[in-house]
Scaffold this motif. Sequence first.
Motif, PDB file in Angstrom:
ATOM      1  N   UNK A 266       1.456 -10.988   1.214  1.00  0.00           N
ATOM      2  CA  UNK A 266       2.859 -10.444   1.162  1.00  0.00           C
ATOM      3  C   UNK A 266       2.885  -8.925   1.166  1.00  0.00           C
ATOM      4  N   UNK A 267       1.623  -8.241   1.039  1.00  0.00           N
ATOM      5  CA  UNK A 267       1.540  -6.829   0.729  1.00  0.00           C
ATOM      6  C   UNK A 267       0.619  -6.410   1.858  1.00  0.00           C
ATOM      7  N   UNK A 268       0.869  -5.420   2.563  1.00  0.00           N
ATOM      8  CA  UNK A 268      -0.130  -4.539   3.539  1.00  0.00           C
ATOM      9  C   UNK A 268      -0.024  -3.097   3.405  1.00  0.00           C
ATOM     10  N   UNK A 269      -0.441  -2.512   2.363  1.00  0.00           N
ATOM     11  CA  UNK A 269      -0.174  -1.234   2.199  1.00  0.00           C
ATOM     12  C   UNK A 269      -1.153  -0.414   3.419  1.00  0.00           C
ATOM     13  N   UNK A 270      -2.366  -0.860   3.870  1.00  0.00           N
ATOM     14  CA  UNK A 270      -3.126  -0.247   4.959  1.00  0.00           C
ATOM     15  C   UNK A 270      -2.398   0.173   6.041  1.00  0.00           C
ATOM     16  N   UNK A 271      -1.384  -0.836   6.586  1.00  0.00           N
ATOM     17  CA  UNK A 271      -0.801  -0.942   7.820  1.00  0.00           C
ATOM     18  C   UNK A 271       0.024   0.591   8.101  1.00  0.00           C
ATOM     19  N   UNK A 272       0.419   1.150   6.819  1.00  0.00           N
ATOM     20  CA  UNK A 272       1.375   2.265   6.974  1.00  0.00           C
ATOM     21  C   UNK A 272       0.485   3.789   6.841  1.00  0.00           C
ATOM     22  N   UNK A 273      -0.933   3.677   6.831  1.00  0.00           N
ATOM     23  CA  UNK A 273      -1.762   4.725   6.917  1.00  0.00           C
ATOM     24  C   UNK A 273      -2.185   5.159   8.068  1.00  0.00           C
ATOM     25  N   UNK A 274      -1.919   6.591   8.355  1.00  0.00           N
ATOM     26  CA  UNK A 274      -2.257   7.379   9.592  1.00  0.00           C
ATOM     27  C   UNK A 274      -3.508   7.590   9.404  1.00  0.00           C
ATOM     28  N   UNK A 275      -4.216   8.222   8.385  1.00  0.00           N
ATOM     29  CA  UNK A 275      -5.616   8.522   8.071  1.00  0.00           C
ATOM     30  C   UNK A 275      -6.067   8.169   6.796  1.00  0.00           C
ATOM     31  N   UNK A 276      -6.906   7.162   6.731  1.00  0.00           N
ATOM     32  CA  UNK A 276      -7.296   6.406   5.557  1.00  0.00           C
ATOM     33  C   UNK A 276      -8.935   6.843   5.374  1.00  0.00           C
ATOM     34  N   UNK A 277      -9.110   7.340   4.166  1.00  0.00           N
ATOM     35  CA  UNK A 277     -10.490   7.845   3.769  1.00  0.00           C
ATOM     36  C   UNK A 277     -10.980   7.029   2.556  1.00  0.00           C
ATOM     37  N   UNK A 278     -12.073   6.433   2.759  1.00  0.00           N
ATOM     38  CA  UNK A 278     -12.996   5.908   1.554  1.00  0.00           C
ATOM     39  C   UNK A 278     -13.909   6.827   1.017  1.00  0.00           C
ATOM     40  N   UNK A 279     -13.852   6.722  -0.229  1.00  0.00           N
ATOM     41  CA  UNK A 279     -14.900   7.420  -1.117  1.00  0.00           C
ATOM     42  C   UNK A 279     -15.791   6.444  -1.974  1.00  0.00           C
ATOM     43  N   UNK A 280     -17.010   6.179  -1.541  1.00  0.00           N
ATOM     44  CA  UNK A 280     -17.661   5.257  -2.081  1.00  0.00           C
ATOM     45  C   UNK A 280     -19.331   5.543  -2.449  1.00  0.00           C
ATOM     46  N   UNK A 281     -19.382   6.089  -3.496  1.00  0.00           N
ATOM     47  CA  UNK A 281     -20.839   6.303  -3.983  1.00  0.00           C
ATOM     48  C   UNK A 281     -21.600   4.774  -4.007  1.00  0.00           C
TER      49      UNK A 281
END
Length: 290
Positions: free
Chosen positions: A140-155
């Motif tokens: 019931x939740x899809x935050x990612x679909x709204x994002x135009x530029x999604x950046x991950x920071x993953x050490x």
Amino acid sequence: MSQKHPIIAVTGSSGAGTTTVMKSFAHIFRRENIRAQVIEGDSFHRYNRVEMRAKVRAADHGEGPQISHFGPESNLLAELDTTFAGYAKNGGGQVRRYIHDAGEARELGGEPGTFTDWQPMAESDVLFYEGLHGGFTGPGVDVARHVDLLVGVVPIINLEWIQKLHRDQNLRGYSQEAVVETILRRMPDYVNHICPQFSRTHVNFQRVPTVDTSNPFIAKDIPSADESMVVIRFAKPRGIDFPYLMSMLHGSMMTRPNTIVIPGGKMGLAMQLIFTPMILRLLDLKRRAG
């Protein structure tokens, strides 16, 4: 996604270094005279600090399932989804702040570990989110679909733990045992809800130390930027000028058609070079959409 009201999100777990990335974006916004409405992921926690500690204690005594800030149970993710959707549609919405410490308490009013009241967003050119769940999807939740530029920071995970151990012990006064308990408590949520987001990102930055971090629980210091490399992965490399990036980022190399590896000390410069044209392209589409 919305051409009229673009959304940029930086997602990464606690201690991953997303705050450093946030400063890089702030520099771009300031230099290019871009008005950004900032949302901190902590402002969408479901519980204040006292309530969350009570929930954790109850779970530790078998009174309900384990809970962590990484999981959906302790966050208002449906509300975050709605906020992103509303901004994408009309460029507005409601925001609040989580008060982390005494300094923010003096600035914002209220007690550390609590929230400010919800307030209308200011007029802005873009929405900028920094936190744990910018790329979250679930029932019931899809935050990612709204994002135009999604950046991950993953050490890498050992480095992430070293950073968290040092921060929580030195800045927040927690014992090593308490920090390790938190790491273990969060692990299922990390695996199930944080890691999957990095498969949805447009760009990932992963810092990899070039010194021994085999046992993060005895590390005396955090590997410096100069003791690290950064792996930058593009989900869609078409349009990325890799020869230009490599000419500007001395010491870099390509390891896959969509991946460039750079010296750790050049991460800030890389972000300027990569994200400035991306953000300006979003704003150009915004102007064209009228």
